[in-house]
Design an enzyme around this catalytic site. Structure first.
Site, PDB file in Angstrom:
ATOM      1  N   ARG A  30       0.802  -1.232   0.000  1.00  0.00           N
ATOM      2  CA  ARG A  30       0.000   0.000   0.000  1.00  0.00           C
ATOM      3  C   ARG A  30       0.833   1.280   0.000  1.00  0.00           C
ATOM      4  O   ARG A  30       0.478   2.244  -0.680  1.00  0.00           O
ATOM      5  CB  ARG A  30      -0.980   0.000   1.174  1.00  0.00           C
ATOM      6  CG  ARG A  30      -2.051  -1.100   1.139  1.00  0.00           C
ATOM      7  CD  ARG A  30      -2.380  -1.580  -0.228  1.00  0.00           C
ATOM      8  NE  ARG A  30      -3.511  -2.496  -0.299  1.00  0.00           N
ATOM      9  CZ  ARG A  30      -3.679  -3.364  -1.264  1.00  0.00           C
ATOM     10  NH1 ARG A  30      -2.768  -3.460  -2.237  1.00  0.00           N
ATOM     11  NH2 ARG A  30      -4.722  -4.142  -1.295  1.00  0.00           N
TER      12      ARG A  30
ATOM     13  N   SER B 177     -12.519 -12.676  -1.809  1.00  0.00           N
ATOM     14  CA  SER B 177     -11.879 -11.419  -2.144  1.00  0.00           C
ATOM     15  C   SER B 177     -10.379 -11.660  -2.096  1.00  0.00           C
ATOM     16  O   SER B 177      -9.844 -12.101  -1.076  1.00  0.00           O
ATOM     17  CB  SER B 177     -12.268 -10.341  -1.126  1.00  0.00           C
ATOM     18  OG  SER B 177     -11.512  -9.167  -1.332  1.00  0.00           O
TER      19      SER B 177
ATOM     20  N   ASP C 225      -7.072  -1.241   4.520  1.00  0.00           N
ATOM     21  CA  ASP C 225      -6.445  -0.595   3.374  1.00  0.00           C
ATOM     22  C   ASP C 225      -6.808   0.874   3.250  1.00  0.00           C
ATOM     23  O   ASP C 225      -5.993   1.690   2.820  1.00  0.00           O
ATOM     24  CB  ASP C 225      -6.810  -1.338   2.081  1.00  0.00           C
ATOM     25  CG  ASP C 225      -5.931  -2.548   1.850  1.00  0.00           C
ATOM     26  OD1 ASP C 225      -4.881  -2.651   2.499  1.00  0.00           O
ATOM     27  OD2 ASP C 225      -6.290  -3.393   0.998  1.00  0.00           O
TER      28      ASP C 225
END
Length: 409
Positions: free
Chosen positions: A98, A182, A127
């Protein structure tokens, strides 16, 4: 919403970010710049360009960047110098990606004159925190648009209806209820969350795993790897020097073949909830084991213990999104200082999910002295009589305390 003129969107080309792209155009009526990062996720990225063009995005506003080498060299390797593990198990494959995405988004915002950035993270996850802490650290006055915290498309039915009305192509898997998990992938790992895994009592299905075979199905013969380190970083495998991202990709391939690196974890998210996820990190699992092995012969005892003391703090700092924060930079400076002598090689044996260290040495920086460590006659290199005074001094406080207890009765 006219306060935004141009926004840089972290764009995968999938259903969710395609809806976000159109929603940004409809809601903010602003120019959109798309940014797609190649972090080694193994997906074809050109379709993202074609989809962006269909939304009217100017070709000069479509960025698809190969960040694989920068990702491993400047983010993964520095993290592994610290032997970083979150809550005893997680190797931070999503967390460490990230800050690089955030950095590149801000670079593009400056390059294109954008005044806003946007991401597709939900309001429940980590996130959103990681992306936005990175944005603000690097561009303090940037406007952040987080659609999942703003729009009313909070059900899959509403999302699909919006996509259909906007002419966004919808894969059959989404019409039939969506993907079973996911997933997030990069060169360090692939993660799985949601659906079947939301029940922590349910075992993950074997068909879910993509990078690794089950240990039961792994080869019956062990495989050996010779890994060489310089200044704490892996530089070669079996004598072949490669770029950082090539080294990690090689470890992933070999480790996956031997069933190395599966993890089923319930972790504590920064936003406060517990979350169950499964991870495949074959290369990282090998790298961590090997790095600790070379440190075992090249690091001073107290330096090694100091690193172990600060590692949980360092891991939480990265997990929670503070890569660009001064405390992470300060810890990194200390960690990097310790790695100047971490040079040498490690031999690893891979067998049915196991990573086994079988040998390690350093020609230049080993602190292992066989003349002192030997059980045979050390020819006076170590005087065993010295241990008597050492033990008596270290026992002094214990003796004093026990004598005091005896006086009290």
């Amino acid at each position: 919403m006219s306060d935004v003129n141009k926004v840089v969107l972290a764009y995968s080309g999938g259903l969710d970010t395609s809806v976000i792209l159109k929603w940004l155009q409809d809601t903010y009526q602003c120019e959109v710049v798309t940014f797609t990062a190649d972090l080694g996720q193994g997906e074809e990225l050109d379709p993202a360009r074609e989809k962006a063009l269909k939304f009217g995005i100017k070709p000069e506003n479509i960025f698809i960047d190969d960040l694989r080498e920068e990702f491993v060299r400047d983010f993964v390797f520095p993290m592994f110098r610290a032997n970083t593990v979150y809550e005893g198990e997680y190797l931070l494959g999503t967390s460490i990606a990230r800050p690089l995405i955030s950095k590149r988004q801000i670079d593009i915002a400056r390059q294109t004159g954008a005044d806003a950035v946007s991401h597709g993270a939900t309001g429940k996850g980590n996130d959103q925190v990681r992306f936005e802490l990175g944005y603000y650290a690097l561009m303090p006055n940037v406007k952040v648009i987080a659609p999942w915290r703003e729009w009313d498309l909070l059900s899959r039915e509403k999302l699909l209806k919006y996509a259909e009305d906007a002419g966004i192509s919808i894969d059959m898997k989404h019409r039939q209820g969506g993907a079973p998990y996911s997933m997030d992938a990069n060169l360090l790992h692939i993660s799985y969350e949601g659906r079947h895994l939301e029940n922590p009592a349910a075992e993950a299905e074997e068909s879910m795993w993509r990078w690794t075979v089950s240990p039961e199905a792994a080869p019956d013969a062990a495989e050996y790897l010779d890994l060489e380190f310089e200044n704490g970083d892996l530089v070669s495998i079996n004598g072949k020097r490669m770029k950082a991202h090539e080294l990690l990709a090689t470890l992933n391939q070999v480790g996956g073949k031997h069933g190395v690196g599966r993890l089923d974890l319930v972790e504590n998210r920064y936003v406060g909830m517990k979350s169950r996820g499964c991870y495949e990190t074959p290369g990282g699992t090998i790298l961590l084991k090997a790095h600790r092995a070379i440190e075992s012969v090249t690091l001073d005892r107290e330096v090694a213990h100091l690193k172990d003391d600060i590692m949980p703090r360092y891991a939480s700092t990265i997990y929670n999104g503070y890569w660009w924060a001064p405390e992470r930079l300060a810890m990194q400076a200390l960690i990097d200082q310790t790695q100047k002598t971490v040079n040498g090689w490690v031999r690893i044996k891979l067998y049915k999910g196991n990573v086994i260290v079988v040998s390690r040495d350093s020609k230049t920086d080993s602190l292992f002295d066989p003349t002192i460590a030997t059980f045979e006659d050390d020819q006076g290199a170590y005087d065993q009589k010295d241990a008597h005074g050492f033990i008596r001094l270290n026992a002094l406080r214990l003796r004093i305390a026990e004598n005091a207890r005896n006086k009290r009765g």
